[in-house]
Design a protein around this motif. Structure first.
Motif, PDB file in Angstrom:
ATOM      1  N   GLU A  75      42.414  40.124  44.130  1.00  0.00           N
ATOM      2  CA  GLU A  75      41.053  39.682  44.456  1.00  0.00           C
ATOM      3  C   GLU A  75      40.930  38.270  43.890  1.00  0.00           C
ATOM      4  N   LEU A  76      40.549  37.318  44.729  1.00  0.00           N
ATOM      5  CA  LEU A  76      40.694  35.905  44.378  1.00  0.00           C
ATOM      6  C   LEU A  76      39.770  35.450  43.251  1.00  0.00           C
ATOM      7  N   GLU A  77      38.580  36.012  43.155  1.00  0.00           N
ATOM      8  CA  GLU A  77      37.594  35.514  42.182  1.00  0.00           C
ATOM      9  C   GLU A  77      37.997  35.858  40.741  1.00  0.00           C
ATOM     10  N   GLU A  78      38.306  37.132  40.486  1.00  0.00           N
ATOM     11  CA  GLU A  78      38.597  37.559  39.107  1.00  0.00           C
ATOM     12  C   GLU A  78      40.072  37.840  38.869  1.00  0.00           C
ATOM     13  N   GLY A  79      40.866  37.861  39.941  1.00  0.00           N
ATOM     14  CA  GLY A  79      42.309  38.057  39.787  1.00  0.00           C
ATOM     15  C   GLY A  79      42.764  39.504  39.710  1.00  0.00           C
ATOM     16  N   ASP A  80      41.837  40.459  39.900  1.00  0.00           N
ATOM     17  CA  ASP A  80      42.244  41.869  39.813  1.00  0.00           C
ATOM     18  C   ASP A  80      43.214  42.218  40.951  1.00  0.00           C
ATOM     19  N   THR A  81      44.227  42.962  40.582  1.00  0.00           N
ATOM     20  CA  THR A  81      45.229  43.297  41.603  1.00  0.00           C
ATOM     21  C   THR A  81      44.879  44.598  42.327  1.00  0.00           C
ATOM     22  N   PHE A  82      45.294  44.674  43.580  1.00  0.00           N
ATOM     23  CA  PHE A  82      45.211  45.933  44.326  1.00  0.00           C
ATOM     24  C   PHE A  82      46.428  46.812  43.985  1.00  0.00           C
ATOM     25  N   ASP A  83      47.441  46.183  43.382  1.00  0.00           N
ATOM     26  CA  ASP A  83      48.751  46.838  43.208  1.00  0.00           C
ATOM     27  C   ASP A  83      49.104  46.861  41.714  1.00  0.00           C
ATOM     28  N   PRO A  84      48.853  47.998  41.043  1.00  0.00           N
ATOM     29  CA  PRO A  84      49.017  48.029  39.584  1.00  0.00           C
ATOM     30  C   PRO A  84      50.415  47.637  39.107  1.00  0.00           C
ATOM     31  N   TRP A  85      51.423  47.765  39.944  1.00  0.00           N
ATOM     32  CA  TRP A  85      52.770  47.387  39.495  1.00  0.00           C
ATOM     33  C   TRP A  85      52.878  45.883  39.270  1.00  0.00           C
ATOM     34  N   ALA A  86      51.906  45.120  39.812  1.00  0.00           N
ATOM     35  CA  ALA A  86      52.017  43.665  39.710  1.00  0.00           C
ATOM     36  C   ALA A  86      51.228  43.097  38.543  1.00  0.00           C
ATOM     37  N   ASP A  87      50.212  43.779  38.048  1.00  0.00           N
ATOM     38  CA  ASP A  87      49.288  43.296  37.017  1.00  0.00           C
ATOM     39  C   ASP A  87      48.270  42.325  37.639  1.00  0.00           C
ATOM     40  N   ASP A  88      47.164  42.116  36.914  1.00  0.00           N
ATOM     41  CA  ASP A  88      46.145  41.159  37.358  1.00  0.00           C
ATOM     42  C   ASP A  88      46.657  39.746  37.122  1.00  0.00           C
ATOM     43  N   VAL A  89      46.193  38.810  37.951  1.00  0.00           N
ATOM     44  CA  VAL A  89      46.582  37.412  37.751  1.00  0.00           C
ATOM     45  C   VAL A  89      45.444  36.719  37.004  1.00  0.00           C
TER      46      VAL A  89
END
Ligand code: FES
Length: 588
Positions: A75-89
């Protein structure tokens, strides 16, 4: 995301970003990606949190940034990932002033690193994500949490999310916690990674476990609880046994609880090919690492959740008296039960007497005559041998079965000699925890298993005799590591270990190198256990030849099983490189 106004720095022109749609700027030594999307400006760390691919090479659609390497979405605004294997950015606060874009390149951290990595470790365990767990173990170590947080997090997870309770994964974890002190530098992180990933793997796809409750009555004596627990185990009543054990944990001290558990574990013979006592021993060892009682407001003492999870290891176990190999051609089960019956008299006869192990006693335990072996053990008890002394002798016999294993056997039979060693070692370690008289029975079982393994030493593998060497011990250690790169270097591995002793090398250095050789492989459960167990035996060995055996035996075992594909090492190395900020992909 709160930020100080004067923390904002100008980084790009709005007109340029509108024209290009995306760009990368460098601030505070890191690359930050700017995106212009649906009339807004967004700033995110340009390194994908999964494996570092540049996110400016990704796609932005409907507020979602997709990385092009493995297609993680954020999610571009807060960086939360849809894919937990990747972690939030990580994202950065943005302000547009006129035509200039300002960002805060160093925003205040909302979550401290240790909390972030603890949460990520929990995510990795839940989803069985190796890379996430490797990153979390490294991050926690960097945050100064050592191995305590990984082991505690994995114990909490593993005791809850496996319906049948304590198994291979948690045993590996306990094994790695023991090995942690023996290995050096980054291998400590490898050990923790190996432990937590095996817990996750063992629990993957399993239904959760629901723990029973202790009885309300706290006035129950040890003898009453011991009797109830043993009877429940005998009739394979897991719920009843668990309630008795939880009550024992609530009422008694750790030594008394250990007595109850190991008494039940030796009522039948060599349960689950030795695994049950081995697993129970590792459960107690794990409690040594995390503490008998939980920390903070955790109402459930660690001992309750750990020990309750072991009950099915007892109630569901295969009992060796049910196996043909323990009944035919010699009924060794009968021999052992007969020795059980004689135990009270034997112990009474030996009371007040100090046993001095006769020369050649271990050889007596390696003969081709089970009655002779039982006689040697029962005579020793009559002469005052303690449970620890007897278990020590038996485990030395078991080590010889591994050290002498003949490579003309079926490969799977390495497991057989390992099981005996691991069981004998667990009985020995249990005697350090409780002086329960029942542990003599574990010595009988282990000795009978040593007897049953006798043909696996036929012919007996040649072991190098002590000698002298003027080689540099460091070169020998290098050669040993290299020997694990080639298949089938079983005898060479023992020779190199022996030569390291001959050259006067420090065995602790040798253990560290063996630890490195072990932890870089996809070593199976038995190999990990074998090395850890023999390292522990090394520390207790009384003379040079025993110390040599304690390292030659696992070196042979390792050489027989290595090299492997080293896929765990690949994951660990990726996590390490990401942690250091290194590039993993040419596109970066
Ligand atoms: S999804 Fe971005 S590097 Fe894997």
């Amino acid at each position: 995301m709160a930020t100080e106004p004067d923390a904002m720095v100008p980084v790009a022109s709005l007109a340029d970003l509108e024209a290009e749609g995306r760009t990368v700027v460098a601030e505070n030594g890191r690359a930050i990606a700017l995106f212009y999307h649906e009339g807004e400006v967004y700033a995110v760390d340009n390194r994908c949190p999964h494996m570092g691919f540049p996110l400016t090479r990704g796609t932005v659609e409907e507020g979602v940034l997709t990385c092009h390497w493995h297609h993680a979405r954020f999610e571009l605004e807060e960086g939360d990932t849809f894919d937990p294997w990747a972690d939030d950015v990580q994202t950065f606060p943005v302000e547009v002033r006129g035509d200039e874009i300002f960002i805060d390149p160093d925003p205040p951290q909302t979550v401290p690193p240790n909390v972030h990595w603890r949460n990520r470790l929990a995510d990795g365990l839940h989803e069985n994500l190796n890379l996430v767990m490797a990153k979390a173990v490294i991050g926690l170590d960097e945050a100064g949490e050592g191995f305590h947080t990984p082991i505690e997090t994995a114990v909490n997870f593993g005791t809850k999310y496996r319906a049948s309770g304590w198994g291979r994964g948690l045993t590996t974890l306990g094994c790695m916690a023991n090995l942690y002190a023996e290995v050096g530098g980054r291998d400590k992180r490898r050990a923790m990674f190996m432990g937590v990933r095996d817990v996750a793997d063992d629990c993957a796809g399993e239904p959760p476990r629901f723990q029973q409750y202790a009885f309300d009555n706290r006035d129950l004596s040890k003898d009453r609880l011991k009797s109830w627990f043993r009877e429940s185990v005998e009739v394979r009543d897991a719920d009843g046994a668990e309630r008795c054990l939880l009550t024992a944990v609530a009422c008694l001290d750790p030594e008394e609880v250990a007595e109850i558990v190991f008494a039940a574990a030796t009522d039948s013979l060599y349960l689950n090919a030795g695994h049950t006592v081995d697993f129970l021993n590792k459960a107690f060892t794990t409690l040594d690492h995390i503490g008998w009682h939980g920390q903070g407001d955790d109402e459930d003492p660690n001992a309750a959740k750990v020990l309750a999870s072991t009950v099915e290891q007892l109630t569901d176990a295969t009992r060796s008296e049910e196996l043909s190999s323990w009944r035919n051609p010699v009924d060794i089960a009968d021999l052992v039960f007969d020795a059980h019956d004689r135990l009270p008299d034997l112990v009474a006869a030996g009371e007040g007497t100090e046993w001095n192990e006769p020369e050649g006693f271990v050889d007596e335990l390696l003969v081709d005559d089970p009655e002779h072996i039982i006689d040697a053990l029962t005579d020793a008890i009559r002469e005052g041998a303690t449970q620890t002394e007897l278990a020590d002798a038996v485990v030395r016999a078991a080590t010889r079965r591994v050290a002498w294993f003949a490579t003309n056997n079926e490969f799977a039979d390495w497991n057989t000699v390992h099981h005996t060693f691991s069981y004998a070692n667990a009985v020995y370690e249990a005697t350090q925890r409780t002086d329960a008289v029942e542990l003599y029975r574990g010595c009988f079982d282990a000795a009978m298993s040593v007897y049953l393994d006798r043909f696996l030493n036929s012919p007996q593998a040649p072991l190098p005799e002590p000698g002298e060497s003027d080689r540099d011990p460091a070169d020998i250690r290098e050669e040993l590591l290299a020997c694990f790169d080639e298949q089938g270097q079983v005898n060479r591995a023992a020779t190199l270990v022996s030569e390291h002793f001959d050259a006067g090398g420090d065995p602790e250095d040798l253990k560290r190198v063996m630890g490195r050789g072990l932890l870089r492989e996809d070593a199976n459960f038995h190999t990990l256990q074998n090395v850890e167990g023999h390292f522990a035996r090394f520390d207790e060995a009384a003379d040079d030849w025993e110390r040599r055996l304690c390292l030659m035996a696992p070196a042979r075992y390792m050489a027989a099983h290595f090299p492997t594909r080293r896929s765990n090492e690949q994951t660990f190395s990726i996590a390490t490189r990401l942690h250091r900020g290194e590039k993993l992909h040419e596109a970066e």
